[in-house]
Design a protein around this motif. Structure first.
Motif, short mmCIF file in Angstrom:
data_model
loop_
_atom_site.label_atom_id
_atom_site.label_comp_id
_atom_site.label_asym_id
_atom_site.label_seq_id
_atom_site.Cartn_x
_atom_site.Cartn_y
_atom_site.Cartn_z
N VAL A 1 0.89 -1.20 0.06
CA VAL A 1 0.08 0.05 -0.02
C VAL A 1 0.91 1.21 0.23
O VAL A 1 0.62 2.19 -0.86
N GLN B 1 2.08 1.93 -3.33
CA GLN B 1 1.21 2.27 -4.21
C GLN B 1 0.86 3.80 -3.87
O GLN B 1 0.79 4.78 -4.66
N ASN B 2 0.84 4.06 -2.45
CA ASN B 2 0.60 5.34 -2.02
C ASN B 2 1.60 6.41 -2.65
O ASN B 2 1.58 7.73 -2.97
N ILE C 1 1.37 9.59 -4.52
CA ILE C 1 1.69 11.01 -4.03
C ILE C 1 2.86 11.50 -4.95
O ILE C 1 2.89 12.86 -5.25
N SER D 1 -3.23 8.21 4.83
CA SER D 1 -3.22 7.87 3.39
C SER D 1 -2.99 6.30 3.61
O SER D 1 -3.61 5.56 2.75
N LEU D 2 -3.34 5.79 4.99
CA LEU D 2 -2.92 4.29 4.86
C LEU D 2 -4.46 3.60 4.91
O LEU D 2 -4.52 2.43 4.85
N TYR E 1 -6.53 3.99 2.47
CA TYR E 1 -6.87 3.36 1.26
C TYR E 1 -6.03 2.17 1.09
O TYR E 1 -4.82 2.01 0.79
N ALA E 2 -6.50 1.10 0.96
CA ALA E 2 -5.80 -0.41 1.27
C ALA E 2 -5.37 -0.78 -0.15
O ALA E 2 -5.37 0.09 -1.23
N ASP E 3 -5.09 -2.08 -0.26
CA ASP E 3 -4.21 -2.25 -1.47
C ASP E 3 -5.04 -2.38 -2.60
O ASP E 3 -4.57 -1.97 -3.54
N ARG F 1 -6.82 5.73 -6.36
CA ARG F 1 -6.04 6.24 -5.36
C ARG F 1 -5.53 7.74 -5.67
O ARG F 1 -5.37 8.61 -4.54
N GLN F 2 -5.40 8.26 -6.84
CA GLN F 2 -5.18 9.60 -7.02
C GLN F 2 -6.23 10.41 -6.57
O GLN F 2 -5.69 11.45 -5.94
N ILE G 1 -5.79 10.95 -2.92
CA ILE G 1 -4.61 11.48 -2.27
C ILE G 1 -5.04 12.93 -2.64
O ILE G 1 -4.95 13.73 -1.54
N ASP G 2 -5.75 13.43 -3.66
CA ASP G 2 -6.13 14.79 -3.83
C ASP G 2 -7.29 15.23 -3.01
O ASP G 2 -7.03 16.35 -2.23
N LEU H 1 -5.58 15.63 0.65
CA LEU H 1 -4.83 16.91 0.76
C LEU H 1 -5.69 17.92 1.08
O LEU H 1 -5.59 19.07 1.86
N SER I 1 7.75 8.83 1.00
CA SER I 1 6.37 9.17 0.31
C SER I 1 5.68 9.81 1.32
O SER I 1 4.85 11.07 0.99
N PHE I 2 5.66 9.60 2.57
CA PHE I 2 4.88 10.45 3.58
C PHE I 2 5.49 11.93 4.01
O PHE I 2 4.80 12.59 3.89
N LEU J 1 4.12 13.43 0.79
CA LEU J 1 2.63 13.71 0.89
C LEU J 1 2.51 14.82 2.10
O LEU J 1 1.60 15.78 1.54
N LEU K 1 3.41 18.30 0.35
CA LEU K 1 2.51 18.79 -0.52
C LEU K 1 1.28 19.49 0.03
O LEU K 1 0.84 20.41 -0.47
#
Lengths: 833, 354
Positions: free
Chosen positions: A14, A17-18, A22, B134-135, B137-139, B147-148, B151-152, B155, B195-196, B199, B202
């Protein structure tokens, strides 16, 4: 540690993918930023103003096309060049370099505007007036990374501003010269300017005291809404106007006619407001007076119309009172008090808004009770003002009367007739203390005049009605005619007298009543009337409808119109046929009576003559035998005393005394009768001398002369000396004679001035006269004592009275029995006195 | 000299509230509103009594926990989200997003609404980081909601929450980023952490530099039941990345660290000039009530490494981040806070003399 390796794996997946998502999100954000920067660049390039961008070291990094044109620098040449080189600015007036704004922006981090009058000198030396600002450019951390300079060519605007400035200067001069109050307000409505005349008109000594104040705050509260509304309209681009009341700084009351106009700036938006205020106080006062005058005229007209319609006076006055109350700007209660005919008390009260108790208390009130202003106004004929009933002890009773009605002040005006007679009063009452304004007084005065007119008219109507009733009910014929002799009115008396009905007579000539032989009278009558002369009790003959003639007494008076012009005549004709008959009868009776009187008078005269002759001859002829009787008796006594016995002697003495007394009596009767017939002439007589002579010379008195006291000098009198001697001696004789036996007489003679006459007093201390004898005292033979007691003929006082009358005087006495008597004769003063 | 000192956030809830929650079986039951408010009032009163110049509402209403308060109870979630494992052996489980769109159920500014009427000193507000949420949204890809898009939305929701808190006068908005260390624990490659950080940056890029001076990031090993989820991860793995966050303030657990000088050195090496670091001077999982002197010494110790102008003090963590209201009592929490305040003032006084 992670509970489940699969879950950890999954979590990691995950996360991966995140991370991709991002990353994509970041790329999108960066792209957006790039696009934004591009948009910014394009914007800068296409912006209408010149844009120069510098870095933190004031080096040029960018110029847009406009900046290239204005500076004369191409972007390629300018990049990295110091800003001062590309952007060369000087002060328009001093020509000195102007500090570069970028330095301040970089050091202080603030937006900096260029100084006024900045001129940009282009690379080729061209000069342009510019106007703009410099702002810092910050990075995302907020650090200043450069400066953006935005400017524009304002040469044209500067020229316009100069022109505007000149124009404003011109306008300001014009404004200063304006006779009106000119104000300039800013966009918030705050006062920025006021011309000198405005300051003078508003009594403002120091403009700074009012500058920047909200314009409407300078107006009184009641005027502020309209002022605010007008300013708001002007600020919205409209022209607004209003009229409002606003006192000056020193409190002088003023009315203003104000026009507000917006002054438009760029973009056709108002930048300020000009207010022109004209002082219309005088015209407002004139308008107000005119309005009030019109109001009163309408009221007068309405009142007269009501009168003409025959409405009762009370109703007319009530309408006027209500109108007065309605037009008063303050809450006011009004009342009219009509005076009684004799003017001593109030009769009717017309006070529709006041309670019944007020009317009940004032109707019948005597004006000399002086209870309130109405009493005083009626008494003095002048208006009376009571600004506060509680402030003056004079109005204590009035204050107590008004308190339950909630009234505190008032005034009263007399209602005066055209003949200056007070007909009533007109009062206005208020619940608050305060005096009347000039308008109030004028209103009261005008209404009082109108009321007087109404009252007089009503009185005139009543009088006219009364007159008409009198005319109608008169027994006399009352006729009016015009100057051509045409009958215009005909009362019932005329119907009865002449036999014509009113309908038959009116419109016809008065000559129908005149017998043919008297037709010439009418032209003479009309001629007199035209001259304004009145004909009184003209006795003539007129002809009735049935042809019979009647005697009439005619009074003809000229009739005048309002302009005092003679328009005809009124005739009062009275039937005098009966009176004529009676007069004729009376005349013939009078003639008969006169002849009878004359006849009898002649007979009486003859009889009197005979009687006088008889009495004279009796008196005269009787004296001779009396004197013979007395003489012979005396001779016997003197010549033959020895032959006479004592008894005979006594007889003879008695004969002698009786004869002598009878002679005296006869003589006095003769005197008395002569008094009536003798011609006498009055002349001044020295009474003092005369009195002394009488006392000294009269033998009867001489014996008593020591007892007669004359208060000299006695005043002279107008008299006949002989007659006065006779009367005075008679009075003195009586005074000496009528005393108690054995008593010495005590007599006083004196005079007293009594106006144009002199009273001669003869006072004694004798026996007096009892009241019951008063009436006959002055009558002939009016004796009150027997002769045996007091000798006398009983004619003396009758002679005194007769003498008094002949000398145009009067006679009288005062007496008290036992104490004496006071006789008097009152005669005229001699003229020389 | 003044050394600013601020709390992290949570304070154990009062027993009455806890009993009522237990009785009703639902921490969001409307009947609890008055008790929650009373708890907030009492917390603020006692907080102010410690002399702390900045306070919080004790996060009394974040009953579920500091991590999922914003999404707890959302209809489009399922309870079978990721589990957060703790060293003590227990786990906390996140909700899983089942369908779009993603929206917060509660924004933290609503807590300020309740607290502000009672507060007499500045209030700060803690919010959860976007990276933590953000976690959710699972696999597996959610149908019709990429997922995009997630994320939007995430934010946007985070930005909204922070702006609302700032608009309501929050003295600071503290983003809780306790998953930083956890990320390293899960992914030693550092990709997850990066990535965290990306994010969160952002999200922070949406704010101005001025606004970012009122925003801070808190990191700790994640205390719960006096345990942590990532204390075993060395700060050396975290701090260099952490300081890449474009934010004005950091709130870093320190008192509970075994080798504080080492951590302080790392901070000094990575702290940028425009940033201030609030170091933890009282341990929230150690039942020992720190004394003011101990605190003073820790501050003085920190000041040896960090310029005083960039130094502040704080608690290591919240005293009840996961609604563990019994392991540490309210009294202990306030005693520790008082020690922090007094110790910091003592240290500032000493530093002023130098």
């Amino acid at each position: 540690m992670v509970e489940n390796p699969n879950e950890e794996k999954l979590l990691r997946a995950v996360a991966v993918q995140n991370a991709r998502a991002i990353l994509l999100a970041r790329e999108r954000a960066e792209k957006a930023l790039r696009e934004s920067e591009e948009r910014l660049r394009v914007t800068l390039a296409s912006i209408g103003d010149a844009v120069i961008v510098c870095d933190a070291k004031s080096r040029v990094t960018y110029l847009n096309a406009v900046a290239e044109e204005l500076t004369g620098w191409a972007l390629a040449d300018a990049v990295a060049a110091p800003l001062e080189k590309v952007f060369h600015i000087v002060d328009e007036q001093t020509r000195e370099s102007v500090p570069n704004p970028c330095a301040r922006v970089l050091s202080e981090g603030v937006v900096v505007g260029l100084a006024n009058h900045t001129v940009l000198i282009a690379r080729d030396g061209t000069e342009r007036a510019i106007d703009d600002s410099a702002a810092p450019i910050r990075d995302v951390e907020g650090n200043i990374t450069g400066v953006i300079l935005i400017f524009r060519d304002v040469s044209e605007k500067r020229r316009s501003e100069r022109a505007l400035q000149e124009s404003e200067e011109f306008s300001r001069t014009v404004l200063e010269d304006s006779p009106d109050c000119v104000r300039i307000l800013d966009l918030e409505g705050r006062l920025q300017f006021m011309n000198v005349n405005g300051l003078r008109l508003l009594d403002i000594d120091d403009f700074t005291a009012v500058k920047n104040q909200l314009s409407w705050s300078l107006w009184p509260e009641e005027s502020q809404p309209v002022v605010q509304d007008s300013i708001r309209k002007a600020l919205g681009g409209e022209t607004a106007s209003f009229q409002a009341f606003g006192p000056t700084a020193k409190g002088r009351p003023k009315w203003w006619d104000v026009i507000l106009r917006p002054v438009m700036g760029e973009n056709a938006k108002p930048v300020r407001v000009i207010s022109v205020a004209r002082d219309i106080t005088e015209s407002k006062a004139t308008q107000e007076a005119l309005r009030q005058s019109e109001l009163f005229l309408r009221l007068q007209k309405r009142s007269l119309e009501m009168l003409l319609k025959g409405l009762p006076l009370k109703e007319v006055l009530e309408a006027m009172v209500c109108a007065m109350e309605a037009q008063s700007p303050r809450k006011m209660l009004a009342a009219v008090h009509l005076l009684s005919e004799d003017g001593t008390r109030f009769k009717d009260a017309i006070a529709p808004s006041l309670p019944q108790s007020y009317r009940a208390a004032t109707e019948g009130m005597k004006i000399d009770s002086k209870t309130g202003p109405c009493c005083w106004a009626a008494l003095t004929g002048d208006k009376v003002i009571v600004p506060d009933v509680a402030a003056d002890a004079k109005w204590k009773a009035f204050a107590e009367f008004m308190a339950p009605l909630g009234l505190r002040s008032g005034w009263s005006a007399p209602i005066i007739s055209s003949q200056s007679k007070v007909l009533g009063t007109f009062a206005n009452y208020y619940s608050e203390p305060g005096g009347p304004s000039p308008q109030d007084l004028q209103a009261v005065e005008v209404l009082a005049r109108t009321m007087a007119l109404a009252i007089e008219r009503k009185q005139a109507e009543r009088a006219k009605a009364r007159l008409a009733a009198i005319v109608e009910s008169s027994d006399d014929a009352i006729i009016s005619k015009d100057l051509n002799g045409i009958i215009t009115s005909w009362n019932r008396g005329a119907e009865r007298l002449f036999g014509y009905e009113a309908g038959e007579a009116i419109g016809r000539s008065i000559t129908m009543l005149i017998p043919p032989e008297r037709l010439d009278e009418e032209p003479r009558i009309l001629e007199s009337i035209r001259r304004g002369a009145r004909i009184d009790h003209y006795e003539t003959v007129r002809r009735r409808k049935d042809g019979t003639l009647i005697d009439i007494s005619l009074t003809v008076s000229p009739m005048r119109n309002d302009q005092n012009e003679i328009i005809g005549a009124s005739k009062i004709a009275r039937d005098i046929t009966e009176r004529k008959r009676a007069e004729e009868l009376l005349q013939s009776e009078a003639k008969h009576l006169e002849s009878l009187v004359q006849e009898r008078t002649a007979k009486l005269k003859a009889m009197v003559g005979e009687l006088e002759a008889f009495s004279y001859s009796v008196s005269h002829d009787l004296r001779a035998p009396l004197r013979a009787m007395a003489g012979y008796a005396k001779a016997l006594l003197e010549e033959a005393p020895a032959q006479l016995s004592p008894q005979h002697r006594t007889y003879l003495e008695r004969i002698q005394r009786a004869a002598e007394r009878l002679d005296r009596l006869t003589q006095e009767i003769l005197t008395y009768s002569q008094l009536s017939r003798a011609e006498i002439k009055l002349q001044p007589v020295n009474l003092d001398k005369l009195a002394h002579e009488i006392v000294e010379q009269y033998p009867e008195l001489a014996a008593h002369c020591g007892h007669i006291q004359i208060h000299s000098p006695l005043l002279p009198v107008l008299a006949h000396e002989s007659l006065l001697t006779q009367a005075l001696s008679n009075l003195l004789n009586n005074a000496c004679k009528f005393v108690a036996p054995g008593t010495e007489p005590k007599v006083v003679v004196r005079t007293e001035e009594m106006g144009e006459e002199i009273r001669i007093w003869v006072e004694d201390k004798g026996i007096g006269i009892a009241p019951e004898h008063r009436d006959r005292l002055f009558k002939i033979f009016g004796r009150i004592h027997p002769e045996s007691k007091y000798e006398g003929t009983g004619i003396g006082l009758a002679i005194v009275k007769k003498v008094g009358e002949r000398m145009e005087g009067t006679t009288g006495f005062e007496s008290e029995p036992g104490k004496g008597s006071r006789f008097w004769m009152q005669l005229k003063k001699p003229s020389e006195l | 000299m003044i050394i600013p000192t601020e709390p992290i956030g949570s304070i154990p809830r009062p027993p009455q509230l806890l009993e009522a929650i237990a009785e009703l079986g639902d921490h969001m039951h409307p009947k609890l509103d008055s008790l929650y408010e009373e708890a907030v009032r009492d917390t603020i009163k006692r907080f102010e009594a410690t002399g702390s110049p900045v306070i919080t509402d004790g996060e009394q209403r974040k009953y579920h926990n500091f991590w999922t308060y914003a999404v707890d109870g959302l209809a489009n979630t399922a309870p079978d989200g990721f589990k957060i494992p703790f060293a003590a052996g227990h786990v906390r489980r996140m909700p899983r997003l089942t369908k779009g769109p993603f929206r917060y159920r509660i924004y933290a500014d609503s807590y300020l609404d309740i607290a502000r009427p009672y507060a007499h000193v500045p209030l700060k507000q803690a919010v959860i980081s976007p990276s933590a949420l953000s976690l959710m949204y699972a696999d597996e890809e959610i149908p019709n909601y990429s997922r995009q898009q997630f994320i939007d939305d995430l934010l946007l929701e985070h930005e909204t929450e922070v702006r609302r808190c700032l608009a309501k006068g929050a003295h600071k908005v503290q983003i809780d980023f306790t998953e930083g260390r956890l990320a390293m624990k899960l992914d030693r490659s550092g990709n997850l952490l990066n990535s965290f950080i990306a994010l969160n940056n952002l999200a922070l890029s949406r704010f101005s530099a001025q606004e970012r001076r009122q925003i801070g990031v808190h990191t700790c090993p994640g205390g719960d039941y006096d345990s942590t989820h990532s204390a075993d991860v060395d700060y050396a793995e975290l701090l260099p990345s952490l300081f890449e966050l474009n934010v004005g303030n950091f709130y870093i657990e320190l008192a509970g660290e075994k080798d504080r000088p080492r951590v302080l050195r790392m901070i000094r090496e990575n702290l940028r000039p425009e940033q201030r670091v609030f170091v933890g001077v009282v341990s929230t999982i150690n039942p020992h009530v720190d004394t003011a002197e101990e605190v003073r010494d820790r501050v003085l110790e920190a000041a040896e490494y960090i310029p005083a102008s960039q130094l502040g003090t704080t608690d290591d963590c919240g005293f009840s981040p996961f609604s563990d209201d019994t392991s540490t009592t309210r009294e202990t929490a306030f005693a520790k806070i008082q020690a922090r305040v007094e110790g910091t003032r003592m240290a500032a006084a000493i530093l002023s003399k130098h």
